[in-house]
Scaffold this motif. Structure first.
Motif, short mmCIF file in Angstrom:
data_model
loop_
_atom_site.label_atom_id
_atom_site.label_comp_id
_atom_site.label_asym_id
_atom_site.label_seq_id
_atom_site.Cartn_x
_atom_site.Cartn_y
_atom_site.Cartn_z
N TYR A 87 -11.22 -0.03 -5.56
CA TYR A 87 -11.76 -1.02 -4.63
C TYR A 87 -12.73 -0.33 -3.69
O TYR A 87 -12.49 0.80 -3.23
CB TYR A 87 -10.63 -1.64 -3.79
CG TYR A 87 -9.72 -2.59 -4.56
CD1 TYR A 87 -10.24 -3.69 -5.23
CD2 TYR A 87 -8.34 -2.40 -4.58
CE1 TYR A 87 -9.41 -4.56 -5.93
CE2 TYR A 87 -7.50 -3.26 -5.27
CZ TYR A 87 -8.05 -4.34 -5.94
OH TYR A 87 -7.22 -5.20 -6.62
N PRO B 142 0.80 -1.23 0.00
CA PRO B 142 0.00 0.00 0.00
C PRO B 142 0.83 1.27 0.00
O PRO B 142 0.50 2.23 -0.71
CB PRO B 142 -0.82 -0.13 1.29
CG PRO B 142 -0.98 -1.60 1.47
CD PRO B 142 0.32 -2.20 1.02
N THR C 243 -7.62 2.47 -3.77
CA THR C 243 -8.74 2.74 -2.88
C THR C 243 -8.88 4.26 -2.79
O THR C 243 -7.94 5.00 -3.11
CB THR C 243 -8.51 2.18 -1.47
OG1 THR C 243 -7.40 2.87 -0.87
CG2 THR C 243 -8.22 0.68 -1.51
N SER D 97 -11.23 -6.16 -0.89
CA SER D 97 -9.78 -5.92 -0.84
C SER D 97 -9.12 -6.51 -2.07
O SER D 97 -9.72 -7.28 -2.83
CB SER D 97 -9.18 -6.57 0.41
OG SER D 97 -9.27 -7.98 0.31
N ARG D 98 -7.86 -6.16 -2.26
CA ARG D 98 -7.08 -6.73 -3.37
C ARG D 98 -7.07 -8.25 -3.30
O ARG D 98 -7.19 -8.94 -4.32
CB ARG D 98 -5.65 -6.19 -3.30
CG ARG D 98 -4.69 -6.89 -4.25
CD ARG D 98 -3.25 -6.69 -3.80
NE ARG D 98 -2.76 -5.36 -4.10
CZ ARG D 98 -1.57 -4.92 -3.70
NH1 ARG D 98 -0.77 -5.70 -3.01
NH2 ARG D 98 -1.16 -3.71 -4.00
N GLU D 99 -6.95 -8.79 -2.09
CA GLU D 99 -6.88 -10.25 -1.91
C GLU D 99 -8.18 -10.95 -2.31
O GLU D 99 -8.17 -12.14 -2.61
CB GLU D 99 -6.53 -10.58 -0.46
CG GLU D 99 -5.12 -10.19 -0.04
CD GLU D 99 -4.94 -8.69 0.10
OE1 GLU D 99 -3.79 -8.21 -0.08
OE2 GLU D 99 -5.94 -7.99 0.37
N GLN D 100 -9.28 -10.23 -2.30
CA GLN D 100 -10.57 -10.82 -2.65
C GLN D 100 -10.90 -10.67 -4.13
O GLN D 100 -11.92 -11.17 -4.59
CB GLN D 100 -11.67 -10.15 -1.81
CG GLN D 100 -11.56 -10.41 -0.32
CD GLN D 100 -12.52 -9.55 0.48
OE1 GLN D 100 -12.65 -8.35 0.24
NE2 GLN D 100 -13.23 -10.18 1.41
#
Length: 297
Positions: free
Chosen positions: A180, A149, A204, A184-187
Protein backbone atom coordinates in the motif's frame (compact mmCIF):
# COMPACT_ATOMS: atom_id res chain seq x y z
CA UNK A 1 -6.53 -26.19 14.60
CA UNK A 2 -3.58 -23.89 15.37
CA UNK A 3 -3.38 -20.31 14.12
CA UNK A 4 -0.46 -21.27 11.85
CA UNK A 5 -2.44 -24.18 10.39
CA UNK A 6 -5.49 -21.99 9.82
CA UNK A 7 -3.35 -19.41 8.02
CA UNK A 8 -1.69 -22.11 5.95
CA UNK A 9 -4.99 -23.66 4.87
CA UNK A 10 -6.50 -20.26 3.99
CA UNK A 11 -3.37 -19.20 2.10
CA UNK A 12 -3.26 -22.44 0.11
CA UNK A 13 -6.91 -22.05 -0.90
CA UNK A 14 -6.33 -18.45 -1.97
CA UNK A 15 -3.26 -19.37 -4.01
CA UNK A 16 -5.10 -22.19 -5.78
CA UNK A 17 -7.97 -19.79 -6.53
CA UNK A 18 -5.63 -17.51 -8.45
CA UNK A 19 -2.64 -19.48 -9.70
CA UNK A 20 -4.29 -22.75 -10.69
CA UNK A 21 -6.26 -21.20 -13.54
CA UNK A 22 -3.98 -23.39 -15.63
CA UNK A 23 -0.42 -23.19 -16.92
CA UNK A 24 -1.63 -22.98 -20.53
CA UNK A 25 -3.71 -19.91 -19.67
CA UNK A 26 -0.77 -18.07 -18.15
CA UNK A 27 1.49 -19.03 -21.08
CA UNK A 28 -0.73 -16.93 -23.33
CA UNK A 29 0.21 -13.64 -21.69
CA UNK A 30 3.30 -14.05 -19.50
CA UNK A 31 6.81 -14.06 -20.95
CA UNK A 32 8.52 -17.30 -21.95
CA UNK A 33 9.95 -17.83 -18.43
CA UNK A 34 6.44 -17.65 -16.91
CA UNK A 35 7.59 -14.91 -14.56
CA UNK A 36 4.44 -13.61 -12.87
CA UNK A 37 5.81 -10.58 -11.01
CA UNK A 38 6.98 -7.06 -11.73
CA UNK A 39 9.65 -6.72 -14.40
CA UNK A 40 12.59 -4.32 -14.11
CA UNK A 41 12.48 -1.83 -16.97
CA UNK A 42 15.43 0.43 -17.72
CA UNK A 43 15.13 1.34 -21.40
CA UNK A 44 12.20 2.47 -23.58
CA UNK A 45 13.01 -0.33 -25.99
CA UNK A 46 12.79 -3.08 -23.38
CA UNK A 47 10.65 -6.07 -24.19
CA UNK A 48 8.77 -7.91 -21.46
CA UNK A 49 11.30 -10.74 -21.83
CA UNK A 50 14.36 -8.51 -21.40
CA UNK A 51 12.82 -6.61 -18.46
CA UNK A 52 11.86 -9.85 -16.70
CA UNK A 53 15.34 -11.27 -17.21
CA UNK A 54 16.82 -8.09 -15.71
CA UNK A 55 14.51 -8.48 -12.66
CA UNK A 56 15.60 -12.07 -12.14
CA UNK A 57 19.24 -11.02 -12.44
CA UNK A 58 18.68 -8.26 -9.86
CA UNK A 59 17.61 -10.77 -7.22
CA UNK A 60 20.30 -13.30 -8.14
CA UNK A 61 22.98 -10.63 -7.91
CA UNK A 62 21.55 -9.34 -4.62
CA UNK A 63 22.18 -12.69 -2.90
CA UNK A 64 25.48 -13.39 -4.67
CA UNK A 65 24.10 -16.42 -6.48
CA UNK A 66 27.35 -17.00 -8.37
CA UNK A 67 29.05 -17.80 -5.03
CA UNK A 68 26.13 -19.57 -3.34
CA UNK A 69 25.97 -23.25 -2.47
CA UNK A 70 22.36 -23.24 -1.24
CA UNK A 71 19.44 -20.88 -1.98
CA UNK A 72 15.80 -20.81 -0.87
CA UNK A 73 13.05 -19.33 -3.07
CA UNK A 74 9.90 -18.54 -1.06
CA UNK A 75 7.03 -18.36 -3.54
CA UNK A 76 8.91 -19.90 -6.45
CA UNK A 77 6.09 -19.70 -9.00
CA UNK A 78 6.89 -21.62 -12.18
CA UNK A 79 10.57 -21.80 -11.26
CA UNK A 80 12.30 -19.02 -13.24
CA UNK A 81 14.70 -18.28 -10.38
CA UNK A 82 15.25 -21.99 -9.69
CA UNK A 83 16.10 -22.63 -13.32
CA UNK A 84 18.73 -19.89 -13.32
CA UNK A 85 20.20 -21.09 -10.04
CA UNK A 86 20.54 -24.58 -11.50
CA UNK A 87 22.06 -23.19 -14.66
CA UNK A 88 24.57 -21.24 -12.54
CA UNK A 89 25.69 -24.43 -10.82
CA UNK A 90 24.20 -23.78 -7.37
CA UNK A 91 24.40 -27.17 -5.66
CA UNK A 92 21.09 -26.96 -3.77
CA UNK A 93 18.05 -24.78 -4.47
CA UNK A 94 14.71 -25.19 -2.71
CA UNK A 95 11.49 -23.62 -3.94
CA UNK A 96 8.33 -23.26 -1.85
CA UNK A 97 4.92 -22.84 -3.48
CA UNK A 98 1.32 -23.42 -2.45
CA UNK A 99 0.20 -24.12 -6.01
CA UNK A 100 0.20 -27.82 -6.99
CA UNK A 101 0.18 -26.88 -10.69
CA UNK A 102 3.27 -24.72 -10.28
CA UNK A 103 5.07 -27.41 -8.26
CA UNK A 104 4.30 -30.09 -10.85
CA UNK A 105 5.52 -27.80 -13.63
CA UNK A 106 8.87 -27.22 -11.89
CA UNK A 107 9.30 -30.93 -11.10
CA UNK A 108 8.65 -31.82 -14.72
CA UNK A 109 11.68 -29.73 -15.70
CA UNK A 110 14.02 -31.84 -13.52
CA UNK A 111 16.49 -28.99 -12.98
CA UNK A 112 19.73 -30.35 -11.44
CA UNK A 113 20.07 -29.46 -7.75
CA UNK A 114 16.49 -28.17 -7.49
CA UNK A 115 13.84 -29.33 -5.02
CA UNK A 116 10.33 -27.87 -5.06
CA UNK A 117 7.96 -28.28 -2.13
CA UNK A 118 4.22 -27.59 -1.94
CA UNK A 119 4.59 -26.15 1.52
CA UNK A 120 3.94 -22.96 3.46
CA UNK A 121 6.96 -21.19 4.93
CA UNK A 122 5.16 -21.40 8.28
CA UNK A 123 5.76 -25.17 8.32
CA UNK A 124 9.08 -25.40 6.51
CA UNK A 125 12.02 -26.74 8.52
CA UNK A 126 15.26 -26.79 6.53
CA UNK A 127 18.06 -29.13 7.47
CA UNK A 128 20.86 -26.71 6.60
CA UNK A 129 21.33 -22.97 6.27
CA UNK A 130 21.13 -21.02 3.04
CA UNK A 131 23.53 -18.51 1.53
CA UNK A 132 20.62 -16.54 0.14
CA UNK A 133 16.84 -16.33 0.24
CA UNK A 134 14.75 -14.83 -2.55
CA UNK A 135 11.05 -14.06 -2.18
CA UNK A 136 9.25 -12.41 -5.08
CA UNK A 137 5.53 -11.73 -4.86
CA UNK A 138 4.77 -14.02 -1.91
CA UNK A 139 4.85 -11.49 0.95
CA UNK A 140 1.50 -10.05 -0.19
CA UNK A 141 -0.18 -13.32 0.80
CA UNK A 142 1.18 -13.58 4.36
CA UNK A 143 -1.42 -11.40 6.13
CA UNK A 144 -5.20 -11.37 5.79
CA UNK A 145 -7.74 -8.52 5.61
CA UNK A 146 -8.94 -9.49 9.10
CA UNK A 147 -5.54 -8.88 10.70
CA UNK A 148 -5.09 -5.74 12.75
CA UNK A 149 -1.87 -3.82 11.94
CA UNK A 150 -0.10 -5.24 15.00
CA UNK A 151 -1.10 -8.77 13.93
CA UNK A 152 0.27 -8.18 10.45
CA UNK A 153 3.58 -7.02 11.90
CA UNK A 154 3.75 -10.17 14.06
CA UNK A 155 3.24 -12.36 10.99
CA UNK A 156 5.89 -10.47 9.03
CA UNK A 157 8.28 -10.58 11.99
CA UNK A 158 7.80 -14.35 12.20
CA UNK A 159 8.82 -14.58 8.55
CA UNK A 160 11.85 -12.34 9.03
CA UNK A 161 12.90 -14.27 12.14
CA UNK A 162 12.75 -17.55 10.28
CA UNK A 163 14.67 -16.12 7.33
CA UNK A 164 17.37 -14.79 9.65
CA UNK A 165 17.69 -18.18 11.32
CA UNK A 166 17.74 -20.01 7.98
CA UNK A 167 20.52 -17.84 6.57
CA UNK A 168 24.26 -18.13 6.95
CA UNK A 169 25.71 -15.23 9.02
CA UNK A 170 26.76 -13.44 5.82
CA UNK A 171 23.62 -14.43 3.87
CA UNK A 172 21.20 -12.08 2.15
CA UNK A 173 17.43 -11.87 1.75
CA UNK A 174 16.13 -10.29 -1.47
CA UNK A 175 12.46 -9.41 -1.10
CA UNK A 176 10.00 -8.03 -3.66
CA UNK A 177 6.43 -7.17 -2.70
CA UNK A 178 3.52 -4.97 -3.67
CA UNK A 179 2.66 -2.55 -0.87
CA UNK A 180 0.00 0.00 0.00
CA UNK A 181 1.25 3.49 -0.79
CA UNK A 182 -1.17 6.44 -1.07
CA UNK A 183 -4.09 4.20 -0.18
CA UNK A 184 -5.30 2.38 2.92
CA UNK A 185 -6.67 -1.14 3.19
CA UNK A 186 -10.17 0.34 3.57
CA UNK A 187 -9.83 2.13 0.23
CA UNK A 188 -8.77 -1.00 -1.66
CA UNK A 189 -10.95 -2.43 -4.40
CA UNK A 190 -13.46 -5.00 -3.16
CA UNK A 191 -13.14 -6.70 -6.56
CA UNK A 192 -9.40 -7.19 -6.06
CA UNK A 193 -9.78 -8.34 -2.46
CA UNK A 194 -12.61 -10.77 -3.05
CA UNK A 195 -12.30 -12.05 -6.62
CA UNK A 196 -8.59 -11.83 -7.44
CA UNK A 197 -6.59 -12.25 -4.23
CA UNK A 198 -9.00 -13.47 -1.51
CA UNK A 199 -7.68 -13.64 2.05
CA UNK A 200 -4.63 -11.54 1.15
CA UNK A 201 -3.65 -8.10 2.38
CA UNK A 202 -0.80 -5.88 1.24
CA UNK A 203 1.83 -4.61 3.66
CA UNK A 204 2.91 -1.02 4.10
CA UNK A 205 6.56 -0.02 4.09
CA UNK A 206 6.23 0.98 7.75
CA UNK A 207 4.92 -2.47 8.67
CA UNK A 208 7.79 -4.16 6.84
CA UNK A 209 10.49 -2.08 8.50
CA UNK A 210 8.87 -2.45 11.93
CA UNK A 211 8.79 -6.22 11.48
CA UNK A 212 12.43 -6.37 10.36
CA UNK A 213 13.74 -4.06 13.09
CA UNK A 214 16.56 -5.67 15.04
CA UNK A 215 16.59 -8.70 12.75
CA UNK A 216 17.69 -7.35 9.39
CA UNK A 217 19.57 -4.35 8.13
CA UNK A 218 17.98 -2.84 5.04
CA UNK A 219 20.87 -2.53 2.62
CA UNK A 220 18.83 -1.12 -0.26
CA UNK A 221 15.24 -0.30 -1.10
CA UNK A 222 13.55 0.91 -4.28
CA UNK A 223 10.02 1.51 -5.51
CA UNK A 224 9.32 0.08 -8.95
CA UNK A 225 5.65 1.04 -9.18
CA UNK A 226 5.98 2.42 -12.72
CA UNK A 227 7.76 -0.79 -13.72
CA UNK A 228 4.76 -2.72 -12.48
CA UNK A 229 2.27 -0.46 -14.25
CA UNK A 230 4.16 -1.13 -17.48
CA UNK A 231 4.35 -4.87 -16.74
CA UNK A 232 0.58 -5.10 -16.15
CA UNK A 233 -0.03 -3.19 -19.37
CA UNK A 234 2.19 -5.62 -21.28
CA UNK A 235 0.33 -8.59 -19.78
CA UNK A 236 -3.05 -7.03 -20.60
CA UNK A 237 -2.02 -6.39 -24.20
CA UNK A 238 -0.91 -10.00 -24.62
CA UNK A 239 -4.08 -11.33 -23.01
CA UNK A 240 -6.25 -9.21 -25.34
CA UNK A 241 -4.30 -10.48 -28.34
CA UNK A 242 -4.97 -14.07 -27.25
CA UNK A 243 -8.50 -13.54 -25.94
CA UNK A 244 -10.12 -16.16 -28.17
CA UNK A 245 -7.70 -18.91 -27.14
CA UNK A 246 -7.86 -17.85 -23.48
CA UNK A 247 -11.65 -18.01 -23.59
CA UNK A 248 -11.50 -21.56 -24.91
CA UNK A 249 -9.24 -22.53 -22.01
CA UNK A 250 -10.90 -20.85 -19.01
CA UNK A 251 -14.14 -19.25 -20.23
CA UNK A 252 -15.15 -15.67 -20.97
CA UNK A 253 -15.91 -14.81 -17.34
CA UNK A 254 -12.39 -15.66 -16.14
CA UNK A 255 -10.80 -13.80 -19.05
CA UNK A 256 -12.91 -10.69 -18.35
CA UNK A 257 -11.97 -10.88 -14.67
CA UNK A 258 -8.25 -10.99 -15.46
CA UNK A 259 -8.50 -8.17 -17.98
CA UNK A 260 -10.23 -6.00 -15.37
CA UNK A 261 -7.66 -6.97 -12.71
CA UNK A 262 -4.70 -6.07 -14.92
CA UNK A 263 -6.27 -2.74 -15.93
CA UNK A 264 -7.03 -1.79 -12.30
CA UNK A 265 -3.56 -2.86 -11.17
CA UNK A 266 -1.81 -0.76 -13.82
CA UNK A 267 -3.96 2.23 -12.85
CA UNK A 268 -3.23 1.77 -9.15
CA UNK A 269 0.52 1.70 -9.73
CA UNK A 270 0.45 4.73 -12.05
CA UNK A 271 -1.57 6.74 -9.53
CA UNK A 272 0.73 5.79 -6.66
CA UNK A 273 -2.02 4.07 -4.70
CA UNK A 274 0.15 0.96 -4.52
CA UNK A 275 3.88 0.54 -4.90
CA UNK A 276 6.36 -2.20 -5.70
CA UNK A 277 9.13 -2.54 -3.13
CA UNK A 278 12.43 -4.27 -3.77
CA UNK A 279 14.41 -4.69 -0.56
CA UNK A 280 17.83 -6.24 -0.01
CA UNK A 281 18.33 -7.19 3.63
CA UNK A 282 21.15 -8.74 5.64
CA UNK A 283 20.80 -10.20 9.14
CA UNK A 284 22.27 -8.47 12.13
CA UNK A 285 25.00 -10.66 13.59
CA UNK A 286 24.36 -10.45 17.36
CA UNK A 287 22.36 -13.33 18.77
CA UNK A 288 22.33 -15.04 15.39
CA UNK A 289 22.68 -18.59 16.65
CA UNK A 290 20.16 -18.42 19.51
CA UNK A 291 17.30 -20.01 17.54
CA UNK A 292 17.10 -23.70 16.75
CA UNK A 293 14.59 -23.78 13.91
CA UNK A 294 17.26 -25.13 11.55
CA UNK A 295 17.39 -28.82 12.34
CA UNK A 296 20.27 -31.12 11.36
CA UNK A 297 19.49 -33.63 8.64
Amino acid sequence: MSVHTERSVAAAAAIRHHYDAGNDFYRLWLDESLTYSCALRENPGDTLESAQERKLRFHLDAIGAERAAAVLDVGCGWGAILERLSRAGVARSVGLTLSPEQAEFVRSRAYPGVEVRTENWLHYEPGTRFDGIISIGAFEHFATPDDAPEQKIRVYRDFFTRCRDWLQPDGTLSLQTIAYANMSREQASAFMQQEIFPDADLPTLAEITAAAEGLFEVRSISNGRLDYAWTCEQWARRLRANRAEATELVGSEVVARYERYLKLSALGFRMGKIGLLRLVLQPYRSGFFTDHRVRPT
